[in-house]
Design an enzyme around this catalytic site. Structure first.
Site, PDB file in Angstrom:
ATOM      1  N   HIS A 153       0.939  -1.383   0.063  1.00  0.00           N
ATOM      2  CA  HIS A 153      -0.093   0.004   0.007  1.00  0.00           C
ATOM      3  C   HIS A 153       0.919   1.229   0.032  1.00  0.00           C
ATOM      4  O   HIS A 153       0.795   2.038  -1.007  1.00  0.00           O
ATOM      5  CB  HIS A 153      -0.977  -0.046   1.064  1.00  0.00           C
ATOM      6  CG  HIS A 153      -1.593   1.031   1.476  1.00  0.00           C
ATOM      7  ND1 HIS A 153      -2.485   1.921   0.663  1.00  0.00           N
ATOM      8  CD2 HIS A 153      -1.494   1.990   2.458  1.00  0.00           C
ATOM      9  CE1 HIS A 153      -2.814   3.249   1.051  1.00  0.00           C
ATOM     10  NE2 HIS A 153      -2.274   3.067   2.441  1.00  0.00           N
TER      11      HIS A 153
ATOM     12  N   GLU B  28       1.022   5.782  12.694  1.00  0.00           N
ATOM     13  CA  GLU B  28      -0.313   5.180  12.861  1.00  0.00           C
ATOM     14  C   GLU B  28      -0.397   3.737  13.403  1.00  0.00           C
ATOM     15  O   GLU B  28      -1.072   3.284  14.276  1.00  0.00           O
ATOM     16  CB  GLU B  28      -1.227   5.478  11.553  1.00  0.00           C
ATOM     17  CG  GLU B  28      -2.682   5.019  11.640  1.00  0.00           C
ATOM     18  CD  GLU B  28      -3.482   5.919  12.439  1.00  0.00           C
ATOM     19  OE1 GLU B  28      -3.088   6.889  12.902  1.00  0.00           O
ATOM     20  OE2 GLU B  28      -4.948   5.591  12.514  1.00  0.00           O
ATOM     21  N   ASP B  29       0.359   3.001  12.586  1.00  0.00           N
ATOM     22  CA  ASP B  29       0.076   1.467  12.481  1.00  0.00           C
ATOM     23  C   ASP B  29       1.287   0.740  13.347  1.00  0.00           C
ATOM     24  O   ASP B  29       1.061  -0.491  13.297  1.00  0.00           O
ATOM     25  CB  ASP B  29      -0.233   0.940  10.939  1.00  0.00           C
ATOM     26  CG  ASP B  29      -1.299   1.127  10.615  1.00  0.00           C
ATOM     27  OD1 ASP B  29      -2.340   1.852  11.373  1.00  0.00           O
ATOM     28  OD2 ASP B  29      -1.953   1.486   9.371  1.00  0.00           O
TER      29      ASP B  29
ATOM     30  N   ASP C 239      -3.046   8.382  -0.666  1.00  0.00           N
ATOM     31  CA  ASP C 239      -3.598   7.303  -0.064  1.00  0.00           C
ATOM     32  C   ASP C 239      -4.976   7.068  -0.216  1.00  0.00           C
ATOM     33  O   ASP C 239      -5.334   5.723  -0.318  1.00  0.00           O
ATOM     34  CB  ASP C 239      -3.398   7.792   1.575  1.00  0.00           C
ATOM     35  CG  ASP C 239      -3.789   6.664   2.478  1.00  0.00           C
ATOM     36  OD1 ASP C 239      -3.368   5.761   2.533  1.00  0.00           O
ATOM     37  OD2 ASP C 239      -4.498   7.299   3.393  1.00  0.00           O
TER      38      ASP C 239
ATOM     39  N   ASP D  15     -23.745  16.455 -23.559  1.00  0.00           N
ATOM     40  CA  ASP D  15     -22.348  16.524 -23.614  1.00  0.00           C
ATOM     41  C   ASP D  15     -21.709  15.004 -23.137  1.00  0.00           C
ATOM     42  O   ASP D  15     -20.398  15.026 -22.643  1.00  0.00           O
ATOM     43  CB  ASP D  15     -21.684  17.665 -22.618  1.00  0.00           C
ATOM     44  CG  ASP D  15     -22.460  17.488 -21.368  1.00  0.00           C
ATOM     45  OD1 ASP D  15     -23.117  16.800 -21.000  1.00  0.00           O
ATOM     46  OD2 ASP D  15     -21.926  18.365 -20.385  1.00  0.00           O
TER      47      ASP D  15
HETATM   48 MN    MN Z   1      -2.506   4.627   4.310  1.00  0.00          MN
END
Ligand code: MN
Length: 727
Positions: A53, A81-82, A144, A264
């Site tokens: 990721h 964060e993780d 992200d 359009d």
């Molecule tokens: Mn992420």
């Protein structure tokens, strides 16, 4: 290391080196190795290694031509964060800029946009932009989100829906605002696909069948345009395309029409070299096909707020088939596709003369820059933007956004929620920690207001509140309570003076007093009392009206004595519970430094011109004062009356939920009245513990001792002190 990941990373390095050959990719390799190490063992819901990721996020950023800091941030964006990595770690290894960006992305990740409260999408978007001081944080966040949207297939339906909705409400509009047309388009179509799969299916199918049906026509038109423009010597790159599913869907919904009525749906894009040729191409198109009235839009002369520029027109083509034409220069095309990200290419200076003015103007308008940018060069190089410099966005614990002016305090926040919350506010927790009430709220702060029943606003609050709502409410309450106090004092003074002068007070009726009130220009008796309490008249003046003869008689008796100065209007009755032994009529008051209460050993000290100050014998000031022994005087507590003393306590507590409640109920159980109560953070500890300042009415020393003991017994209370100051 997963060989597939390693290979994909080498692709990133190659791509980046091509983009910026002069840059050293060493930091990029370090960031990749570091993030991969810390994400080891983590997998995505699809089963692939987690590191895939951040790596793809960095790819997206590289495709946007972003710089090295931005790509490093992309690789590291989920580590804080993780994983166990801290922002400080990132700072040490990758420098302050990367650390700041990673920190920014982490903070955005913590925002809870979707609480039960109404969503307030516009506020959240503004807030999100306001929270970052480096626009690269937003770009990483968008990359992200884009990658997450591309890889949502294995998530639960519920999560897909939630993420899709958030994307449509928050992230796609932000991409739009930043002029990033390409990313916005992809976010919208992915959001649409996951939010409403049947509708998405239906629209894409309709577009596809239209494409098959009109493929020949579109090619024919495209060829015809090419030939005609070449004849006019207008260089052009022509793209034939169909409208995107999400914008078709919106059009259908908004205009309540069928897909055949979308003019359009078929679109041609002509990209040429300069503005003159844009208008030239428009003329050529209109010369060949009939324009649909009202469909010509000149966004070159009047750019959109995000600086989008193009000429738009819709014409009736071969076979009565309507189609849209967008005409723009290469430069306008790049801005339309990449928006603010286009800026980074300029930073490299590879576009030579085009750098500068235009971009600065663009950014300035984009961010609604309110002050003059004195040094545009510096502005661009630091990339610091303050998109909404006037406002600060804070949250309730349930996630509701409260928008306040910059510099606003928790008190402003409390009043913004509800007047009663403001009145009862005794403290505030910001992001879980108790803060002073005059704390300046910052973007993204989660504010929990601590309230106490019966609490009233403090005058000090007026010194720091920023909102007029808070100011007005506080003033209103203070005026009301001050008036009530004045009425009470005025009434007492009048009665006391009457007794002193021998006026038969009981015989004076309410009607008589009201008549005097009217004579003074007041509507009712209370107003007269208030005026007495505020010291506007002396009680004697009023009594002279009420009972002129008795007052005159009293004055005749007291005449030989030196005229006593009238008692100060604010003389506090409490002081009358003290007296100098054997002497009456001497002004006695409790010293502010030690504020003695009934039951304590006391000593009097004759001040210069202010009467007798009464100190506790333990007061530290007493030792210093007593060198003038002749000014020392014996004092005593007068006969017990129902009188109380204001005592201020300082209570040091741990950070424990419910402790304020326990504290107040404990005080309540001791039969004391709480005058004020305010919680402050214990700055010396910084661990969330608090200092509670409470002012209570106590009868005597014994009661105070009982109170202190019972407060000390509350678990979480570390210490209780009696405040030295009474001010
Ligand atoms: Mn992420």
């Amino acid at each position: 290391m997963d060989p597939a990941l390693a290979a994909r990373f080498e692709e990133l390095v190659a791509k980046y080196s091509k983009l910026r050959p002069a840059d050293n990719v060493g930091p990029l390799r370090e960031a990749f190795a570091y993030a991969a190490l810390h994400h080891t063992g983590q997998t995505r819901s699809s089963g692939e290694p987690y590191m895939a990721h951040p790596l793809e996020v960095a790819h997206i950023l590289c495709d946007m031509s972003m710089d090295l800091v931005c790509l490093e941030t992309g690789l590291l964006h989920d580590t804080v964060e993780d994983t166990s990595v801290t922002v400080e770690d990132v700072r040490k290894l990758f420098g302050a800029e990367v650390a700041q960006c990673v920190d920014g992305v982490t903070k955005l990740a913590k925002l809870n946009f979707y609480s039960r409260e109404e969503r307030q999408a516009e506020s959240v978007r503004k807030m999100l932009l306001a929270m970052v001081n480096d626009i690269r944080v937003v770009l990483v966040k968008l990359a992200d989100r884009l990658h997450n949207m591309r890889t949502m297939a294995s998530l639960s339906r519920e999560r897909q829906e939630r993420i899709a909705q958030e994307t449509l409400e928050i992230y796609a509009p932000i991409a739009h605002r930043l002029g990033m047309g390409k990313i916005r388009a992809e976010l919208e179509d992915l959001g649409f696909r996951y939010l409403d799969p049947p509708a998405f299916e239906e629209v894409t199918e309709a577009i596809e069948s239209k494409r098959r049906a009109t493929q020949g026509v579109l090619e024919e038109i495209r060829h015809a345009v090419e030939v005609k423009l070449a004849r006019e010597n207008i260089p052009a790159r022509i793209e034939a395309r169909l409208k995107r599913p999400f914008s078709v869907y919106q059009k259908l919904k908004r205009q309540k029409i069928s897909i055949d009525q979308v003019y359009d749906l078929l679109a041609l894009r002509i990209i040429t070299d300069n503005v003159k040729n844009c208008y030239g191409a428009l003329g050529t198109i209109h010369g060949e096909w009939t324009p649909i009235p009202g469909r010509i839009k000149d966004f070159i002369a009047i750019p959109r707020p995000n600086l989008y520029q193009s000429l738009h027109t819709s014409v009736i083509g071969p076979g009565g088939q309507a189609f849209e034409v967008q005409i723009r220069t290469e430069e306008m095309h790049r801005i339309a596709e990449e928006g603010i990200a286009a800026h980074w290419k300029y930073k490299e200076g590879n576009k030579g003369g085009q750098t500068g003015e235009h971009q600065i103007a663009w950014l300035r308008q984009l961010v609604e820059w309110q002050q003059d940018v004195r040094d545009p060069g510096e502005f661009l190089s630091t990339l610091k933007v303050d998109l909404y410099p006037e406002e600060v966005y804070a949250f309730t614990p349930r996630g509701k956004v409260i928008i306040l002016p910059r510099g606003a305090s928790p008190i402003d926040f409390a009043y913004a929620i509800h007047s009663d919350i403001g009145h009862l506010c005794v403290g505030a927790k910001v992001n879980g920690r108790i803060v002073p009430l005059k704390y300046e709220l910052k973007n993204g702060d989660v504010v929990d207001i601590l309230t106490q029943q019966g609490h009233t606003p403090s005058k000090d609050w007026l010194n720091f509140v920023k909102t007029s709502k808070a100011r007005n409410r506080i003033k209103h309450v203070i005026n009301t309570t001050e008036r009530a106090k004045a009425v009470e004092i005025g009434e007492k003074h009048l009665e006391k003076e009457a007794r002193r002068l021998g006026v038969q007070w009981k015989k004076i009726t309410k009607e008589q007093i009201e008549k005097v009130a009217h004579d003074y220009g007041f509507g009712k008796m209370e107003d007269l009392h208030a005026a007495l309490g505020y010291g506007k008249f002396s009680p004697r003046q009023v009594l002279q009206q009420l009972a002129p003869e008795q007052v005159a008689a009293a004055e005749a008796v007291e005449a030989p004595a030196a005229p006593a100065p009238p008692p100060p209007a604010n003389l506090d009755d409490k002081d009358l519970v003290l007296r100098v032994r054997g002497v009456d009529d001497v002004m006695v008051y409790r010293a502010k430094c030690c504020n003695p209460i009934r039951g304590e050993a006391i000593v009097g000290y004759i001040t210069r011109g202010k009467g007798v100050a009464v100190h506790s014998v333990n007061c530290s000031n007493v030792q210093n004062l007593m060198y003038e022994v002749e000014r020392k005087i014996e004092v005593e507590w007068a006969r017990a009356v129902n009188e109380t003393f204001l005592v201020k306590l300082v209570i040091y507590t741990d950070d424990r939920p419910g402790i304020l409640n326990q504290l107040t109920s404990s005080l309540f159980n001791e039969g004391t009245n709480i005058r004020t109560l305010e919680a402050q953070p214990d700055e010396s500890r910084g661990d969330g513990s608090a200092i509670v300042n409470v002012a209570i009415d106590v009868r005597d020393k014994k009661q105070l001792e009982r109170i202190v003991n019972s407060v000390r017994r509350i678990s979480g209370v570390r210490d209780v002190e009696r405040s030295q100051s009474n001010s």
